[in-house]
Design a protein around this motif. Structure first.
Motif, PDB file in Angstrom:
ATOM      1  N   GLY A  17      19.622 -11.961 -50.391  1.00 38.31           N
ATOM      2  CA  GLY A  17      20.391 -10.740 -50.566  1.00 38.31           C
ATOM      3  C   GLY A  17      19.531  -9.507 -50.385  1.00 38.31           C
ATOM      4  N   ILE A  18      18.388  -9.456 -51.070  1.00 37.42           N
ATOM      5  CA  ILE A  18      17.474  -8.326 -50.941  1.00 37.42           C
ATOM      6  C   ILE A  18      16.040  -8.825 -50.883  1.00 37.42           C
ATOM      7  CG2 ILE A  18      18.986  -6.713 -52.190  1.00 37.42           C
ATOM      8  CD1 ILE A  18      17.097  -7.069 -54.613  1.00 37.42           C
ATOM      9  N   ALA A  19      15.164  -7.962 -50.414  1.00 40.47           N
ATOM     10  CA  ALA A  19      13.724  -8.177 -50.478  1.00 40.47           C
ATOM     11  C   ALA A  19      13.115  -6.912 -51.061  1.00 40.47           C
ATOM     12  CB  ALA A  19      13.146  -8.466 -49.092  1.00 40.47           C
ATOM     13  N   VAL A  20      11.972  -7.047 -51.705  1.00 39.54           N
ATOM     14  CA  VAL A  20      11.311  -5.898 -52.331  1.00 39.54           C
ATOM     15  C   VAL A  20       9.923  -5.724 -51.732  1.00 39.54           C
ATOM     16  CG1 VAL A  20      10.412  -4.915 -54.478  1.00 39.54           C
ATOM     17  CG2 VAL A  20      12.588  -6.168 -54.483  1.00 39.54           C
ATOM     18  N   ILE A  21       9.628  -4.501 -51.335  1.00 35.31           N
ATOM     19  CA  ILE A  21       8.300  -4.158 -50.833  1.00 35.31           C
ATOM     20  C   ILE A  21       7.668  -3.205 -51.842  1.00 35.31           C
ATOM     21  CG2 ILE A  21       7.022  -2.965 -48.998  1.00 35.31           C
ATOM     22  CD1 ILE A  21       9.399  -3.925 -47.153  1.00 35.31           C
ATOM     23  N   ARG A  22       6.515  -3.604 -52.347  1.00 28.38           N
ATOM     24  CA  ARG A  22       5.829  -2.810 -53.368  1.00 28.38           C
ATOM     25  C   ARG A  22       4.739  -1.973 -52.718  1.00 28.38           C
ATOM     26  NH1 ARG A  22       3.846  -6.233 -58.255  1.00 28.38           N
ATOM     27  NH2 ARG A  22       5.936  -5.813 -59.023  1.00 28.38           N
ATOM     28  N   VAL A  23       4.665  -0.690 -53.084  1.00 28.30           N
ATOM     29  CA  VAL A  23       3.643   0.224 -52.579  1.00 28.30           C
ATOM     30  C   VAL A  23       3.006   0.907 -53.779  1.00 28.30           C
ATOM     31  CG1 VAL A  23       3.116   2.026 -50.893  1.00 28.30           C
ATOM     32  CG2 VAL A  23       5.217   0.677 -50.637  1.00 28.30           C
ATOM     33  N   SER A  24       1.657   0.962 -53.822  1.00 26.85           N
ATOM     34  CA  SER A  24       0.991   1.544 -54.985  1.00 26.85           C
ATOM     35  C   SER A  24      -0.315   2.205 -54.565  1.00 26.85           C
ATOM     36  CB  SER A  24       0.712   0.455 -56.029  1.00 26.85           C
ATOM     37  OG  SER A  24       0.086   0.998 -57.172  1.00 26.85           O
ATOM     38  N   GLY A  25      -0.656   3.311 -55.220  1.00 29.60           N
ATOM     39  CA  GLY A  25      -1.917   3.977 -54.945  1.00 29.60           C
ATOM     40  C   GLY A  25      -1.781   5.487 -54.881  1.00 29.60           C
ATOM     41  N   LYS A  26      -2.844   6.143 -54.488  1.00 28.76           N
ATOM     42  CA  LYS A  26      -2.901   7.594 -54.450  1.00 28.76           C
ATOM     43  C   LYS A  26      -1.889   8.165 -53.437  1.00 28.76           C
ATOM     44  CE  LYS A  26      -6.273  11.347 -54.096  1.00 28.76           C
ATOM     45  NZ  LYS A  26      -7.710  11.665 -53.846  1.00 28.76           N
ATOM     46  N   ASN A  27      -1.113   9.150 -53.883  1.00 29.78           N
ATOM     47  CA  ASN A  27      -0.128   9.848 -53.034  1.00 29.78           C
ATOM     48  C   ASN A  27       0.896   8.889 -52.412  1.00 29.78           C
ATOM     49  OD1 ASN A  27      -1.475  12.306 -53.474  1.00 29.78           O
ATOM     50  ND2 ASN A  27      -2.886  11.914 -51.773  1.00 29.78           N
ATOM     51  N   THR A  28       1.197   7.799 -53.113  1.00 32.60           N
ATOM     52  CA  THR A  28       2.155   6.821 -52.592  1.00 32.60           C
ATOM     53  C   THR A  28       3.541   7.442 -52.363  1.00 32.60           C
ATOM     54  OG1 THR A  28       1.113   4.791 -53.395  1.00 32.60           O
ATOM     55  CG2 THR A  28       3.502   4.774 -53.255  1.00 32.60           C
ATOM     56  N   ILE A  29       4.026   8.193 -53.351  1.00 33.89           N
ATOM     57  CA  ILE A  29       5.382   8.746 -53.239  1.00 33.89           C
ATOM     58  C   ILE A  29       5.464   9.706 -52.057  1.00 33.89           C
ATOM     59  CG2 ILE A  29       7.124  10.176 -54.385  1.00 33.89           C
ATOM     60  CD1 ILE A  29       6.172   8.975 -57.052  1.00 33.89           C
ATOM     61  N   GLU A  30       4.451  10.548 -51.891  1.00 31.69           N
ATOM     62  CA  GLU A  30       4.442  11.506 -50.790  1.00 31.69           C
ATOM     63  C   GLU A  30       4.431  10.796 -49.448  1.00 31.69           C
ATOM     64  OE1 GLU A  30       2.851  13.614 -47.542  1.00 31.69           O
ATOM     65  OE2 GLU A  30       1.526  12.294 -48.694  1.00 31.69           O
ATOM     66  N   ARG A  31       3.668   9.715 -49.349  1.00 25.59           N
ATOM     67  CA  ARG A  31       3.582   8.996 -48.072  1.00 25.59           C
ATOM     68  C   ARG A  31       4.883   8.270 -47.744  1.00 25.59           C
ATOM     69  NH1 ARG A  31      -2.340   7.144 -46.270  1.00 25.59           N
ATOM     70  NH2 ARG A  31      -3.580   8.600 -47.507  1.00 25.59           N
ATOM     71  N   VAL A  32       5.436   7.567 -48.719  1.00 25.52           N
ATOM     72  CA  VAL A  32       6.691   6.847 -48.477  1.00 25.52           C
ATOM     73  C   VAL A  32       7.800   7.838 -48.115  1.00 25.52           C
ATOM     74  CG1 VAL A  32       8.487   5.419 -49.547  1.00 25.52           C
ATOM     75  CG2 VAL A  32       6.069   4.875 -49.936  1.00 25.52           C
ATOM     76  N   ASN A  33       7.750   9.011 -48.725  1.00 27.20           N
ATOM     77  CA  ASN A  33       8.773  10.029 -48.473  1.00 27.20           C
ATOM     78  C   ASN A  33       8.833  10.440 -46.996  1.00 27.20           C
ATOM     79  OD1 ASN A  33      10.796  11.813 -49.702  1.00 27.20           O
ATOM     80  ND2 ASN A  33       9.443  13.478 -49.041  1.00 27.20           N
ATOM     81  N   ARG A  34       7.704  10.306 -46.275  1.00 28.05           N
ATOM     82  CA  ARG A  34       7.673  10.664 -44.862  1.00 28.05           C
ATOM     83  C   ARG A  34       8.591   9.767 -44.023  1.00 28.05           C
ATOM     84  NH1 ARG A  34       1.157  10.617 -43.932  1.00 28.05           N
ATOM     85  NH2 ARG A  34       0.565  11.793 -45.805  1.00 28.05           N
TER      86      ARG A  34
END
Length: 471
Positions: free
Chosen positions: A34-51
């Motif tokens: 049904g779904i898959a999850v991709i985990r992202v962690s570290g410095k400025n993670t939110i800013e980078r994913v937001n791009r």
């Protein structure tokens, strides 16, 4: 990679969360779902994913909130519709800024979303790197981090219970209590050394000896739980042995509920050991079906017999099967006696098989633990209960109490106990405080390796390499 080498770790209160380079990995099993999850962690993670995220501006959103949007690649193409869950530092698994991206399940779409994330200058995570960062950032003790891997790999309810117990930090609490007792004792001894010329005595030697004796006994009680903990975590290595065509493969198939081993009337059908995991009443059994024990000139079958012998030597429970439809011979009775003797302290069961077609004449010289018919399902439930009972004979199987399940923890406890006993001996012999201090500090170091107050890079690499990528 860990940077701490043979030094005491700062406490969670003292430590500032380290924001390392961002990493990403698929955190759910690869495949259709049904779904898959991709985990992202570290410095400025939110800013980078937001791009790569179209929808709301993630940089403006609060921690622990979920946002619907789309992931786009560098070409501006929509890869998938997703949900992005935000975790601001330090309120995340790793303690770092974290985003968990939930996308549609499936090998291709999940990989495409991951590639779009990696294209943002984020690197792929190593096995266990998220949990390693959680440990290094003081979110959990080392024993708790190891429990995460145990929980993932658990194959029985009792193994899960033991892992949860470690994850709750119960072992860490005990170790910290032990260490504090030793720290207090060491402080008194070393303070006395500072005033040695004034002949001032700070440490009450009798009280110190009583404390160390009590600590020795407490460590001993923990060590006594290891054998049970090992069986709970890794399973009971159970070997079926006996003459050819006595029903070993039939019994294995009956227990696991499927045709895992080939069954025929031809002696020597099983020519190699067959290993199957089977769980009963919360306990994992690692069943091994072996080649029939007999002299043979067939090279393949002979190798199978050799492997059967090795499986017997490594077993936690030996189940010898005797065919009740065939008259026992002096040679077979001698063989059973030999195996019983060789088993030593290993629990040994003598089980009569094919009871549905058993000979009418009873062989009174054979002391069977149970007579069964695997084909007819006769006495199989009784056998299951008997196997569990014998496997855990003289062992405390209450997993609500603290269990030591790790060989690494056991080794550290043994070393610490040796140092404590050496300190007790030094006290009894009236040795000076500097010798006593050496033993006490050595015990502190060993106990510290369990919770991670003291670590080295090689140990951390070994521990976290057992983890799956994404955890």
């Amino acid at each position: 990679m860990a940077q701490q080498t043979q030094q005491q770790q700062p406490t969670t209160e003292q430590r500032e969360i380290t924001q390392k380079e961002p990493i990403a990995a698929i955190a759910t099993p690869i495949g259709e779902g049904g779904i898959a999850v991709i985990r992202v962690s570290g410095k400025n993670t939110i800013e980078r994913v937001n791009r790569a995220f179209t929808g709301t501006d993630l940089n403006q959103e609060k921690s622990h909130t979920v946002h619907f949007g789309k992931i786009v690649n560098k070409k501006g193409e929509v890869v998938d519709e997703v949900l992005a869950t935000l975790f601001h530092s330090p309120r995340s698994y790793t303690g770092e800024e974290t985003v968990e991206i939930s996308c549609h399940g499936g090998v291709l779409v999940t990989q495409a979303v991951l590639e779009a994330v990696l294209a943002l200058g984020i690197r792929s995570a190593e096995p266990g790197e998220f949990t390693q960062r959680a440990f290094l950032n003081g979110k959990m003790e080392l024993s708790q981090a190891e429990a995460v891997a145990d929980l993932i790999h658990a194959k029985s309810q009792k193994a899960m219970d033991a892992a949860h117990q470690q994850l709750e930090g119960r072992l860490g609490e005990h170790i910290k209590k032990f260490r504090q007792q030793i720290i207090d004792a060491t402080a008194m001894v070393e303070l006395e050394l500072d005033f040695i010329e004034e002949d001032v005595e700070f440490a009450n030697k009798e009280q110190l000896k009583e404390l160390l004796l009590a600590l020795d006994a407490e460590i001993d009680r923990l060590l006594d739980t290891y054998e049970t903990g090992r069986l709970v975590k890794h399973g009971v290595r159970t070997v079926f042995i006996g003459q050819p065509n006595v029903g070993k493969s039939t019994l294995l198939n009956t227990l696991v509920g499927k045709d895992r081993a080939i069954v025929t009337d031809i002696a020597g059908t099983t020519r190699d050991t067959i290993d199957v995991d089977w769980s009963y009443d919360g306990l994992l059994f690692k069943l091994t079906d072996t080649a029939g024990l007999r002299e043979t000139e067939d090279l393949v079958e002979a190798e199978g017999v050799k492997r059967s012998q090795k499986a017997f030597e490594d077993a936690d429970l030996v189940v010898y099967l005797k065919d009740l439809s065939r008259k026992g011979t002096p040679e077979e009775r001698k063989e059973i006696g030999t195996f019983q003797k060789k088993a030593g302290d290993t629990p040994f069961l003598l089980i009569g098989t094919k009871n549905d077609i058993a000979l009418e004449v009873e062989d009174e010289r054979m002391a069977y633990d149970l007579k069964i018919s695997a084909l007819e399902g006769e006495k199989i439930e009784e056998l299951k209960k008997l196997m569990k009972q014998r496997a855990l004979e003289n062992k405390d199987y209450d997993t609500s109490s603290l269990l030591v399940t790790s060989s690494r923890h056991r080794e550290a406890l043994l070393n610490a106990q040796e140092d404590v006993q050496s300190a007790i001996q030094a006290l009894e012999q009236g040795m000076t405080g500097d010798f006593l201090s050496i033993d006490l500090r050595a015990a502190l170091k060993e106990l510290g390796t369990i919770t991670g107050e003291i670590t080295n890079e090689d140990v951390l690499d070994s521990i976290f390499s057992r983890f799956c990528i994404g955890k």
